[in-house]
Design a protein around this motif. Structure first.
Motif, PDB file in Angstrom:
ATOM      1  N   ALA A   1       2.543   6.477  -7.216  1.00 21.70           N
ATOM      2  CA  ALA A   1       1.496   7.280  -7.846  1.00 21.70           C
ATOM      3  C   ALA A   1       1.624   8.762  -7.525  1.00 21.70           C
ATOM      4  O   ALA A   1       1.414   9.606  -8.379  1.00 21.70           O
ATOM      5  CB  ALA A   1       0.125   6.772  -7.413  1.00 21.70           C
ATOM      6  N   ARG A   2       1.953   9.071  -6.257  1.00 20.97           N
ATOM      7  CA  ARG A   2       2.040  10.464  -5.820  1.00 20.97           C
ATOM      8  C   ARG A   2       3.258  10.628  -4.922  1.00 20.97           C
ATOM      9  O   ARG A   2       3.145  10.601  -3.696  1.00 20.97           O
ATOM     10  CB  ARG A   2       0.770  10.853  -5.068  1.00 20.97           C
ATOM     11  CG  ARG A   2      -0.457  10.802  -5.972  1.00 20.97           C
ATOM     12  CD  ARG A   2      -1.705  11.113  -5.223  1.00 20.97           C
ATOM     13  NE  ARG A   2      -2.009   9.979  -4.339  1.00 20.97           N
ATOM     14  CZ  ARG A   2      -2.893  10.007  -3.374  1.00 20.97           C
ATOM     15  NH1 ARG A   2      -3.560  11.103  -3.128  1.00 20.97           N
ATOM     16  NH2 ARG A   2      -3.132   8.957  -2.632  1.00 20.97           N
TER      17      ARG A   2
ATOM     18  N   GLN B   1       0.831  -1.196   0.000  1.00 16.25           N
ATOM     19  CA  GLN B   1       0.000   0.000   0.000  1.00 16.25           C
ATOM     20  C   GLN B   1       0.870   1.253   0.000  1.00 16.25           C
ATOM     21  O   GLN B   1       0.606   2.212  -0.702  1.00 16.25           O
ATOM     22  CB  GLN B   1      -0.907  -0.005   1.221  1.00 16.25           C
ATOM     23  CG  GLN B   1      -1.843   1.164   1.292  1.00 16.25           C
ATOM     24  CD  GLN B   1      -2.741   1.091   2.519  1.00 16.25           C
ATOM     25  OE1 GLN B   1      -2.632   0.188   3.320  1.00 16.25           O
ATOM     26  NE2 GLN B   1      -3.618   2.048   2.651  1.00 16.25           N
ATOM     27  N   GLU B   2       1.946   1.239   0.774  1.00 18.13           N
ATOM     28  CA  GLU B   2       2.854   2.385   0.800  1.00 18.13           C
ATOM     29  C   GLU B   2       3.561   2.538  -0.532  1.00 18.13           C
ATOM     30  O   GLU B   2       3.734   3.642  -1.034  1.00 18.13           O
ATOM     31  CB  GLU B   2       3.886   2.232   1.913  1.00 18.13           C
ATOM     32  CG  GLU B   2       4.835   3.404   1.964  1.00 18.13           C
ATOM     33  CD  GLU B   2       5.810   3.330   3.119  1.00 18.13           C
ATOM     34  OE1 GLU B   2       6.748   4.143   3.116  1.00 18.13           O
ATOM     35  OE2 GLU B   2       5.649   2.493   4.000  1.00 18.13           O
ATOM     36  N   LEU B   3       3.968   1.437  -1.129  1.00 14.89           N
ATOM     37  CA  LEU B   3       4.646   1.493  -2.410  1.00 14.89           C
ATOM     38  C   LEU B   3       3.747   2.121  -3.471  1.00 14.89           C
ATOM     39  O   LEU B   3       4.189   2.950  -4.254  1.00 14.89           O
ATOM     40  CB  LEU B   3       5.077   0.085  -2.850  1.00 14.89           C
ATOM     41  CG  LEU B   3       5.750  -0.006  -4.204  1.00 14.89           C
ATOM     42  CD1 LEU B   3       7.036   0.804  -4.221  1.00 14.89           C
ATOM     43  CD2 LEU B   3       6.007  -1.446  -4.565  1.00 14.89           C
ATOM     44  N   GLY B   4       2.468   1.753  -3.467  1.00 14.70           N
ATOM     45  CA  GLY B   4       1.532   2.320  -4.440  1.00 14.70           C
ATOM     46  C   GLY B   4       1.418   3.824  -4.320  1.00 14.70           C
ATOM     47  O   GLY B   4       1.432   4.546  -5.318  1.00 14.70           O
ATOM     48  N   VAL B   5       1.324   4.320  -3.105  1.00  9.22           N
ATOM     49  CA  VAL B   5       1.222   5.771  -2.887  1.00  9.22           C
ATOM     50  C   VAL B   5       2.512   6.446  -3.322  1.00  9.22           C
ATOM     51  O   VAL B   5       2.483   7.494  -3.971  1.00  9.22           O
ATOM     52  CB  VAL B   5       0.911   6.079  -1.401  1.00  9.22           C
ATOM     53  CG1 VAL B   5       1.031   7.570  -1.121  1.00  9.22           C
ATOM     54  CG2 VAL B   5      -0.469   5.582  -1.047  1.00  9.22           C
ATOM     55  N   ARG B   6       3.639   5.874  -2.977  1.00  4.05           N
ATOM     56  CA  ARG B   6       4.927   6.495  -3.337  1.00  4.05           C
ATOM     57  C   ARG B   6       5.133   6.552  -4.851  1.00  4.05           C
ATOM     58  O   ARG B   6       5.720   7.492  -5.364  1.00  4.05           O
ATOM     59  CB  ARG B   6       6.079   5.751  -2.683  1.00  4.05           C
ATOM     60  CG  ARG B   6       6.151   6.018  -1.201  1.00  4.05           C
ATOM     61  CD  ARG B   6       7.325   5.292  -0.594  1.00  4.05           C
ATOM     62  NE  ARG B   6       7.424   5.609   0.807  1.00  4.05           N
ATOM     63  CZ  ARG B   6       8.189   6.579   1.298  1.00  4.05           C
ATOM     64  NH1 ARG B   6       8.919   7.315   0.506  1.00  4.05           N
ATOM     65  NH2 ARG B   6       8.221   6.808   2.589  1.00  4.05           N
TER      66      ARG B   6
ATOM     67  N   GLY C   1       3.569  10.667  -0.755  1.00  2.00           N
ATOM     68  CA  GLY C   1       4.245   9.543  -0.121  1.00  2.00           C
ATOM     69  C   GLY C   1       5.322   9.994   0.845  1.00  2.00           C
ATOM     70  O   GLY C   1       5.515   9.398   1.904  1.00  2.00           O
ATOM     71  N   ASP C   2       6.014  11.067   0.528  1.00  2.91           N
ATOM     72  CA  ASP C   2       7.051  11.576   1.421  1.00  2.91           C
ATOM     73  C   ASP C   2       6.455  12.171   2.696  1.00  2.91           C
ATOM     74  O   ASP C   2       7.047  12.094   3.760  1.00  2.91           O
ATOM     75  CB  ASP C   2       7.894  12.640   0.713  1.00  2.91           C
ATOM     76  CG  ASP C   2       8.779  12.025  -0.356  1.00  2.91           C
ATOM     77  OD1 ASP C   2       9.039  10.811  -0.273  1.00  2.91           O
ATOM     78  OD2 ASP C   2       9.199  12.756  -1.256  1.00  2.91           O
ATOM     79  N   ARG C   3       5.267  12.758   2.606  1.00  2.00           N
ATOM     80  CA  ARG C   3       4.646  13.373   3.782  1.00  2.00           C
ATOM     81  C   ARG C   3       4.072  12.358   4.753  1.00  2.00           C
ATOM     82  O   ARG C   3       3.942  12.637   5.932  1.00  2.00           O
ATOM     83  CB  ARG C   3       3.520  14.318   3.351  1.00  2.00           C
ATOM     84  CG  ARG C   3       4.031  15.622   2.813  1.00  2.00           C
ATOM     85  CD  ARG C   3       2.882  16.558   2.643  1.00  2.00           C
ATOM     86  NE  ARG C   3       1.867  15.884   1.818  1.00  2.00           N
ATOM     87  CZ  ARG C   3       1.133  16.474   0.905  1.00  2.00           C
ATOM     88  NH1 ARG C   3       1.248  17.742   0.687  1.00  2.00           N
ATOM     89  NH2 ARG C   3       0.250  15.801   0.214  1.00  2.00           N
ATOM     90  N   THR C   4       3.694  11.169   4.255  1.00  2.00           N
ATOM     91  CA  THR C   4       3.074  10.183   5.148  1.00  2.00           C
ATOM     92  C   THR C   4       4.085   9.579   6.101  1.00  2.00           C
ATOM     93  O   THR C   4       3.715   8.994   7.098  1.00  2.00           O
ATOM     94  CB  THR C   4       2.393   9.050   4.359  1.00  2.00           C
ATOM     95  OG1 THR C   4       3.377   8.376   3.583  1.00  2.00           O
ATOM     96  CG2 THR C   4       1.279   9.583   3.490  1.00  2.00           C
TER      97      THR C   4
END
Length: 84
Positions: A48-49, A41-46, A53-56
């Motif tokens: 795509a956006r 799930q983290e990889l997908g966010v990083r 991803g850096d802010r999470t």
């Protein structure tokens, strides 16, 4: 009588699920460069956006190795595989 041993390289989402299934019948040694699991799930966010991803934060979707009961049957080794 000892069970057959399997070395599984890569303990990501799929690797952990595979290792847990194999641990029923085999002695599983999991090889991973990190002590915990970083969720897909983290990889997908990083991917795509990247800015979001850096802010999470890097620990947002990390799961400690001992968090799943069946994963306790897997013996992790923290190293990198250079060739197979």
């Amino acid at each position: 009588m000892s069970r057959p041993r399997i070395a599984l390289a890569g303990l990501g989402d799929s690797g952990v699920l595979t290792a847990m299934r194999l641990a029923r019948d085999f002695d599983v040694v999991g090889i991973s460069p990190r002590p915990g699991l970083v969720s897909g799930q983290e990889l997908g966010v990083r991917l795509a956006r990247p800015a979001v991803g850096d802010r999470t934060g890097p620990a947002q979707h990390r799961v400690a190795a001992h968090r799943t009961a069946r994963r306790r049957r897997i013996r992790p080794r923290h190293t990198a595989v250079e060739s197979a």
